[in-house]
Design an enzyme around this catalytic site. Structure first.
Site, PDB file in Angstrom:
ATOM      1  N   ASP B  38      45.048  23.101 -45.681  1.00 41.88           N
ATOM      2  CA  ASP B  38      45.079  24.519 -45.767  1.00 41.88           C
ATOM      3  C   ASP B  38      46.760  25.074 -45.767  1.00 41.88           C
ATOM      4  O   ASP B  38      47.298  24.849 -44.705  1.00 41.88           O
ATOM      5  CB  ASP B  38      44.416  25.188 -44.816  1.00 41.88           C
ATOM      6  N   ASP B 100      36.970  29.185 -48.998  1.00 38.05           N
ATOM      7  CA  ASP B 100      37.108  27.747 -47.756  1.00 38.05           C
ATOM      8  C   ASP B 100      35.930  27.136 -48.203  1.00 38.05           C
ATOM      9  O   ASP B 100      34.888  27.309 -48.962  1.00 38.05           O
ATOM     10  CB  ASP B 100      36.906  27.708 -45.935  1.00 38.05           C
TER      11      ASP B 100
END
Lengths: 129, 129
Positions: B38, B100
């Protein structure tokens, strides 16, 4: 150069070419040895010939892709696009909710496409899920 | 069983727990050896300790995740969720557009999380991009 901006422009071109039922224009976005997993969890298609066959069929159905959010880039060579596919199933309007994840090569061609949608992302009007 | 429906429920729980600033509840969704990238293209965090550290910090910032489309499943053990992160950058309202992609194990725990967002998905009010 393969910037986030370039990747997003390719993704928007993908949507536009698909919605023009222009399989050749879609396929031109892919590298020769690219792979497609659509939907994720099913057998992978590999190479220009299989990709051309896939989009030749997909663009023959008159489906339309509606963007639902801006494409997302990354700090690497990947980007995503989320859309709703409007189609017809046994005479009834239907839609499929999809997110595509695309990996790009240095030249900006798509080398890997993965389409995330499950059976429960396929909705037929009046149908049970 | 790890159905598409279950995966989506976990993704919505992820959003809810994050928005409650409840790092423990977020971390409980992950398997012990899970990994996090991330954003995609940066170093991977691995294991419960690094994941707890990551979400401990992330949930301390008061950011809020706004769902922008229904989560998408797959025909495998992956699902995606797209949202806008509302936050503050140097006193100015800011947002980040994110998708995501999560992979799940048979028990329904997240084993891999990849967050797609680029520098140009980070928008500061009144700022240049």
């Amino acid at each position: 150069m393969n910037t986030s901006e370039n990747m997003k422009a390719r993704l928007l071109e993908y949507i536009e070419a698909f919605n023009a039922d222009d399989a050749q224009r879609v396929v031109a976005l892919f590298a020769d040895e690219a792979s497609i997993e659509d939907p994720v969890g099913t057998p992978v298609k590999q190479g220009k010939s299989e990709i051309a066959q896939f989009y030749g069929y997909a663009t023959s159905l008159g489906a339309r892709l509606e963007l639902v959010a801006p494409p997302r880039g990354s700090h690497g060579s990947s980007a995503t696009i989320s859309f709703r596919v409007h189609t017809v199933m046994e005479g009834q309007p239907a839609h499929i909710d999809v997110t595509d994840v695309m990996d790009f090569d240095a030249a900006g061609k798509i080398v890997r496409m993965r389409a995330y949608w499950g059976r429960d992302d396929y909705h037929v009007a009046g149908g049970a899920a």
